[in-house]
Scaffold this active site. Structure first.
Site, PDB file in Angstrom:
ATOM      1  N   CYS A 132      -0.243  -3.639   0.064  1.00 28.01           N
ATOM      2  CA  CYS A 132      -0.349  -3.007  -1.258  1.00 28.01           C
ATOM      3  C   CYS A 132      -1.392  -3.707  -2.128  1.00 28.01           C
ATOM      4  O   CYS A 132      -2.088  -3.071  -2.919  1.00 28.01           O
ATOM      5  CB  CYS A 132       1.005  -3.030  -1.958  1.00 28.01           C
ATOM      6  N   CYS A 212       2.489   5.959   0.636  1.00 26.53           N
ATOM      7  CA  CYS A 212       1.779   5.923   1.911  1.00 26.53           C
ATOM      8  C   CYS A 212       2.696   6.394   3.038  1.00 26.53           C
ATOM      9  O   CYS A 212       3.895   6.102   3.041  1.00 26.53           O
ATOM     10  CB  CYS A 212       1.292   4.501   2.193  1.00 26.53           C
ATOM     11  N   CYS A 215       5.108   3.888   4.967  1.00 24.81           N
ATOM     12  CA  CYS A 215       6.145   3.210   4.177  1.00 24.81           C
ATOM     13  C   CYS A 215       6.994   4.178   3.359  1.00 24.81           C
ATOM     14  O   CYS A 215       7.654   3.771   2.403  1.00 24.81           O
ATOM     15  CB  CYS A 215       5.494   2.178   3.260  1.00 24.81           C
ATOM     16  N   CYS A 238       5.033  -1.374  -5.664  1.00 24.76           N
ATOM     17  CA  CYS A 238       3.826  -1.717  -4.913  1.00 24.76           C
ATOM     18  C   CYS A 238       3.042  -2.863  -5.542  1.00 24.76           C
ATOM     19  O   CYS A 238       2.168  -3.446  -4.899  1.00 24.76           O
ATOM     20  CB  CYS A 238       2.924  -0.494  -4.771  1.00 24.76           C
TER      21      CYS A 238
END
Length: 252
Positions: A132, A212, A215, A238
């Site tokens: 991240c 994303c 994840c 994040c």
């Protein structure tokens, strides 16, 4: 040490705002309708030059519609981590066309940083915080250079760590505006229906908070909307947002 130095370099050393100004704005707009508050912020330039930070996720259309109804030229920043769902990128295109947004910017990770720190594209699998940092935190810091404030779509109901989110806060010297802080899921659904806004195509499959692809997982019944993010890890954010203040904090 080098990583820490890099992070410091990305933070504006000359703060544009201090907490007292966030307190004043929270007091001024206490009880004021969200659309009216946002219109005043943008048209009166109460927080200077502002950009919307949007994931183009499950609930993003609401904030983007509110902003576009006031000024469709307001810059919108999307963190294109190169790991987003293709459905998210398609949804971005749908909303841009539908809402008439004219300045949507895709912020991508630095290729040199990727080559040095994530050459295998698998850092997410063993170090999600580091992933991240490379793909979100650093690109956003660069993207916000020249802006005095960011406008986010965070809501207090999304998770226990966002409960009590204020409308205005200061982070790294910039004002952060959270217009939907007190909105509920019912409020959001009502707004989608009232304005006939398109839904993210993955929402119907149970993805209630969409980041994303590696994840993000389906949210189970009874879980917080963000429970599907970084499942199995002790991670709930994040890194682009600071911790939410407590109700005893003077920002309220």
């Amino acid at each position: 040490m080098a990583e820490a130095a890099r992070r410091i370099d990305l933070i504006d050393v000359n703060p544009r705002f201090v907490m007292a100004e966030a307190v004043a704005l929270n007091n001024r707009f206490r009880g004021v309708d969200t659309a009216d508050m946002l219109r005043a912020v943008l048209t009166e330039r109460l927080v200077g030059k502002a950009a919307v930070v949007s994931s183009f996720g499950a609930e993003s259309a609401v904030l983007l519609h509110l902003v576009a109804s006031i000024d469709p030229t307001v810059p919108v920043l999307l963190l294109d981590t190169l790991k987003l769902f293709p459905e998210t990128l398609a949804y971005r295109d749908t909303l841009v066309a539908r809402l008439g947004l004219t300045d949507v910017r895709s912020l991508r990770p630095d290729p040199t940083a990727l080559a040095a720190k994530d050459a295998t594209d698998l850092r997410w699998s063993y170090d999600p915080d580091g992933c991240c940092e490379i793909r979100k935190v650093e690109p956003l810091a660069r993207g916000l250079e020249g802006f005095d404030a960011s406008i986010t779509g965070r809501k207090g109901f999304q998770s226990a760590t966002r409960t009590g989110l204020p409308r205005f806060e200061v982070e790294d010297g910039r004002m952060k505006v959270n217009p939907l802080a007190s909105w509920t899921k019912t409020d959001l659904d009502g707004y989608f229906a009232a304005h006939d806004l398109p839904r993210h195509p993955l929402e119907a499959e149970g993805y209630l908070s969409i980041g994303c692809a590696p994840c993000t997982s389906v949210v189970k019944p009874g879980e917080d909307p963000r429970a599907g993010r970084w499942r199995g890890w002790d991670k709930v954010e994040c890194g682009i947002h600071s911790d939410v203040p407590t109700e005893n904090d003077p920002i309220f």
